[in-house]
Write a protein that holds these residues in place. Structure first.
Motif, PDB file in Angstrom:
ATOM      1  N   ASN A 145       0.879  -1.166   0.000  1.00 51.45           N
ATOM      2  CA  ASN A 145       0.000   0.000   0.000  1.00 51.45           C
ATOM      3  C   ASN A 145       0.921   1.222   0.000  1.00 51.45           C
ATOM      4  O   ASN A 145       1.538   1.532   1.002  1.00 51.45           O
ATOM      5  CB  ASN A 145      -0.904  -0.015   1.228  1.00 51.45           C
ATOM      6  CG  ASN A 145      -1.888   1.132   1.226  1.00 51.45           C
ATOM      7  OD1 ASN A 145      -1.747   2.089   0.464  1.00 51.45           O
ATOM      8  ND2 ASN A 145      -2.877   1.038   2.070  1.00 51.45           N
ATOM      9  N   ILE A 146       1.038   1.868  -1.136  1.00 52.79           N
ATOM     10  CA  ILE A 146       1.973   2.978  -1.323  1.00 52.79           C
ATOM     11  C   ILE A 146       1.180   4.243  -1.627  1.00 52.79           C
ATOM     12  O   ILE A 146       0.328   4.245  -2.518  1.00 52.79           O
ATOM     13  CB  ILE A 146       2.953   2.678  -2.483  1.00 52.79           C
ATOM     14  CG1 ILE A 146       3.753   1.403  -2.158  1.00 52.79           C
ATOM     15  CG2 ILE A 146       3.867   3.869  -2.736  1.00 52.79           C
ATOM     16  CD1 ILE A 146       4.531   0.874  -3.333  1.00 52.79           C
ATOM     17  N   THR A 147       1.462   5.308  -0.898  1.00 55.54           N
ATOM     18  CA  THR A 147       0.821   6.608  -1.137  1.00 55.54           C
ATOM     19  C   THR A 147       1.878   7.601  -1.579  1.00 55.54           C
ATOM     20  O   THR A 147       2.868   7.812  -0.875  1.00 55.54           O
ATOM     21  CB  THR A 147       0.116   7.119   0.125  1.00 55.54           C
ATOM     22  OG1 THR A 147      -0.878   6.165   0.510  1.00 55.54           O
ATOM     23  CG2 THR A 147      -0.532   8.466  -0.107  1.00 55.54           C
ATOM     24  N   ILE A 148       1.670   8.211  -2.735  1.00 58.07           N
ATOM     25  CA  ILE A 148       2.542   9.250  -3.256  1.00 58.07           C
ATOM     26  C   ILE A 148       1.809  10.581  -3.074  1.00 58.07           C
ATOM     27  O   ILE A 148       0.759  10.793  -3.684  1.00 58.07           O
ATOM     28  CB  ILE A 148       2.886   9.031  -4.744  1.00 58.07           C
ATOM     29  CG1 ILE A 148       3.471   7.642  -4.968  1.00 58.07           C
ATOM     30  CG2 ILE A 148       3.804  10.137  -5.251  1.00 58.07           C
ATOM     31  CD1 ILE A 148       4.800   7.405  -4.257  1.00 58.07           C
ATOM     32  N   PRO A 149       2.333  11.474  -2.222  1.00 56.53           N
ATOM     33  CA  PRO A 149       1.650  12.754  -1.982  1.00 56.53           C
ATOM     34  C   PRO A 149       1.800  13.708  -3.175  1.00 56.53           C
ATOM     35  O   PRO A 149       2.640  13.513  -4.057  1.00 56.53           O
ATOM     36  CB  PRO A 149       2.362  13.305  -0.750  1.00 56.53           C
ATOM     37  CG  PRO A 149       3.709  12.663  -0.767  1.00 56.53           C
ATOM     38  CD  PRO A 149       3.549  11.327  -1.440  1.00 56.53           C
ATOM     39  N   LYS A 150       0.990  14.758  -3.169  1.00 54.55           N
ATOM     40  CA  LYS A 150       1.108  15.799  -4.187  1.00 54.55           C
ATOM     41  C   LYS A 150       2.482  16.438  -4.094  1.00 54.55           C
ATOM     42  O   LYS A 150       2.998  16.660  -3.006  1.00 54.55           O
ATOM     43  CB  LYS A 150       0.022  16.864  -4.017  1.00 54.55           C
ATOM     44  CG  LYS A 150      -1.347  16.388  -4.363  1.00 54.55           C
ATOM     45  CD  LYS A 150      -2.356  17.524  -4.274  1.00 54.55           C
ATOM     46  CE  LYS A 150      -3.723  17.022  -4.668  1.00 54.55           C
ATOM     47  NZ  LYS A 150      -4.719  18.096  -4.633  1.00 54.55           N
ATOM     48  N   LYS A 151       3.035  16.778  -5.253  1.00 51.14           N
ATOM     49  CA  LYS A 151       4.373  17.396  -5.289  1.00 51.14           C
ATOM     50  C   LYS A 151       4.265  18.886  -5.317  1.00 51.14           C
ATOM     51  O   LYS A 151       3.352  19.473  -5.723  1.00 51.14           O
ATOM     52  CB  LYS A 151       5.146  16.891  -6.504  1.00 51.14           C
ATOM     53  CG  LYS A 151       5.379  15.414  -6.410  1.00 51.14           C
ATOM     54  CD  LYS A 151       6.065  14.903  -7.664  1.00 51.14           C
ATOM     55  CE  LYS A 151       6.211  13.382  -7.562  1.00 51.14           C
ATOM     56  NZ  LYS A 151       6.747  12.774  -8.721  1.00 51.14           N
TER      57      LYS A 151
END
Length: 103
Positions: free
Chosen positions: A97-103
């Motif tokens: 479960n991987i979450t990439i935040p807004k850049k």
């Protein structure tokens, strides 16, 4: 090791790179090494007589810069096999479960 992860909004999914470290890291050559289809994890005792007790799987953002923001899910399949007795093994499924935040 490349593992396919999926975002509910994307049909094809993305390949992510995972790396590993031995625990308790008594093997310096096992720090941030790429996982492959065949990896042996046991380097014997450290100076205190402690054996390596496994490994940690890591997701590093700098190795996966092409992954857009969002939540991703996938499964990593592993099999642990006794080096000296191939009849002793265990299949393992690791949910990602991987979450990439807004850049």
């Amino acid at each position: 090791m490349k593992v396919k992860v999926y975002n509910p909004n994307v049909v094809d999914g993305y390949d992510v790179t995972l790396i590993g470290n031995s625990v308790p890291q008594n093997c310096p050559t096992y720090a941030n090494w790429p996982l492959t289809s065949a990896v042996a994890i046991n380097c014997g005792a450290d100076g205190k007589g402690n054996n390596s007790k496994g490994f940690i799987i890591k997701f590093l953002p700098n190795l996966n810069e092409n992954l857009p923001e969002g939540n991703y899910f996938g499964t990593l399949y592993l099999q642990a096999i006794n080096w000296h007795d191939l009849n002793v093994f265990q299949n393992m499924l690791i949910n990602l479960n991987i979450t990439i935040p807004k850049k």
